[in-house]
Write a protein that holds these residues in place. Structure first.
Motif: not given
Lengths: 159, 371
Positions: B358-371
């Protein structure tokens, strides 16, 4: 009916797995198209794009002349403070003082290769080189002086 | 932390997922409460890659602040830069030349394809398949080469400037992009053969991580995550910028709301991006690639907001200007943060292996979340 669906499911599942395996097998046996570049074995004929932003350089011509007027545009444009201009005053033949560049100090270790300094330069004195092997043993070697010793500004270049 | 331990019932297990290595899904720290193998609660902890980009930007000029946004969502660096440039242009009421608008949209769509390619490879690798990663990188490498040739960088391009683009297109650009479209169309069936049709993959994706349309809206999800639940949220359709109102493309929607729907959205979005590029590549008008701007850009006093559709969803840039050469305050509305907040809701009651899917389908890019 139930049995038929059961075996149909098994057939479909096996088929889907074999389709994937077939593709993998195709690339395993047909390795003509190798895309991986083996660095550093290919160093001699490695061609990077002309515009690749590797480091800032100041081109000099055969007479050891550049086109930098020391106007500090690049220093102001740099977001990281990686360029430092040390200017001096030349005495022109008429006896007037004229601002000129003494040292163009470039901190490679602070640079993010954004290209804003090249964009800001009014006389195209600096440009981006497509070199990329920058590792050195002493970090002081990353602080560079871009204008060569004894170089001077080309005639006719004004801000 | 201690209160949370107190609320769990006896026999529950609390484990930490990551950050083990910088190359895993960014540096995300998940605190998972487990009952056996069933997930009771997932709590993301952020802060490992905080670089205070918003604060940093307050000391940079309107030309300089664009390059920092490449480091936020590094997979759609072009689109981040585009958002910033658009916001500054909106404040200045600057007319951007047609040529620059065309170039920008083509670059955006190439970036979107590259981002989805990498997501496809990385997600398959999360599920244990290693081969797709190489297939995805084969196509992505071509895009990187095109970017390198024209923009001068492969990942953090910094190609957009207020008023247009930094340099003109490389003479080979159109030829290379057409070659890429050819190659892409010839190879895209491999994606379906390798992963989409695979029975193991389908069983791990279908019905996992369900997110209803109501929840997608209330969590603020955008992009493929919202569209997978049937919420029309494409900024390119809702509020077209540059030449997006001139091109024909479909907003892909799925109503299932599970992981497989989100997967299919991204696969089909790549087709749509190819369609957009195909329409624009032959009709790039001649002319200037950059509008004339002052050496020092000063925005008028006021507040300005511009949103764009990145590969992950809606990115908003909010600038508060006091009339100076530097912004008074900048806020980025990143798509990843809202999408991640829905993770807890999606995976409750599932097994721990499904969390990764499920986490893979969210396409998370952490530097974007945690600026």
């Amino acid at each position: 009916m139930f049995l038929k669906e059961y075996f149909l499911d098994i057939y479909k599942a096996t088929k889907s797995l074999l389709t994937g395996m077939k593709l993998t097998g195709y690339y395993f046996t047909h390795h003509k198209e190798i895309l991986t570049e083996e660095y550093p074995e290919n160093r001699k004929n490695l061609q990077l794009a002309e515009r690749f932003r590797g480091e800032v350089i100041m081109p000099h011509d055969a007479n050891n002349e550049h086109t930098c007027t020391g106007c500090s545009s690049c220093e102001i444009a740099c977001p990281n403070g990686s360029i430092k201009i040390i200017s001096k005053f030349d005495i022109t033949p008429e006896g007037k003082k004229k601002k000129a560049i003494d040292q163009h100090i470039y901190h490679l270790e602070l640079c993010t290769m954004c290209g804003l300094c090249v964009e800001a330069c009014p006389t195209d004195a600096i440009k981006m080189a497509n070199t990329f092997e920058h590792s050195v043993f002493n970090r002081n070697h990353l602080i560079k002086r871009l204008n060569k010793p004894g170089s001077k500004i080309r005639e006719g270049i004004e801000e | 932390m201690f209160e949370e331990v107190g609320t769990t019932t006896e026999g529950d297990l609390i484990i930490n997922l990551g950050p083990q290595h910088p190359a895993t899904h960014g540096v995300l720290h998940l605190v998972i409460t487990l009952n056996g193998e069933i997930i009771k609660k997932v709590e993301p902890h952020l802060g490992y890659i905080h670089r205070s980009i918003e604060k940093m930007t307050e000391s940079l000029s309107y030309r300089q602040f664009i390059y920092v946004t490449s480091r936020m969502d590094y997979l759609s660096a072009h689109i981040n830069n585009h958002a910033c440039a658009l916001c500054v242009e909106k404040a200045l009421q600057l007319e951007v030349p047609q040529r620059a608008q065309y170039i920008r949209v083509i670059m955006d769509e190439l970036t979107r394809i590259a981002s989805h390619e990498l997501w496809w490879g990385a997600m398959a690798m999360d599920l244990g398949a290693f081969t797709p990663f190489f297939h995805a990188f084969r196509e992505r490498e071509k895009i990187n080469e095109i970017m390198e040739e024209t923009c001068g960088a492969r990942l953090t391009m910094n190609y957009m400037v207020p008023g247009g683009v930094m340099v003109d297109l490389h003479p080979d650009f159109q030829k290379k992009v057409k070659a890429f479209i050819q190659q892409y169309k010839a190879k895209i069936h491999e994606y379906d053969e390798l992963v989409t049709g695979n029975i193991i993959f389908q069983n791990r994706m279908k019905g996992i991580g369900y997110l209803s349309a109501e929840d997608a809206i209330s969590y603020g999800c955008t992009g493929p995550v919202a569209r997978g639940s049937g919420v029309a949220s494409d900024i390119r359709k809702i509020a077209p910028y540059d030449v997006y109102d001139k091109v024909e493309f479909d907003e892909v929607l799925q109503t299932e709301g599970d992981s497989f729907a989100r997967y299919m959205i991204r696969i089909q979005e790549m087709h749509q991006s190819i369609k957009i590029i195909g329409q624009l590549i032959d009709t790039i008008p001649d002319g200037n690639f950059q509008a004339k701007t002052k050496a020092v850009i000063k925005l008028p006093k006021g507040e300005f907001y511009q949103r764009v559709e990145t590969a992950r969803g809606e990115l908003g840039v909010y600038i508060v200007s006091e009339g100076a050469a530097q912004p008074y305050r900048i806020k980025y509305r990143s798509p990843g943060f809202s999408n991640l907040s829905a993770l807890d809701h999606m995976v409750r009651g599932h097994k721990i292996g499904d969390l990764i899917a499920a986490m893979g389908t969210l396409d998370l890019v952490i530097p974007d979340i945690d600026r």
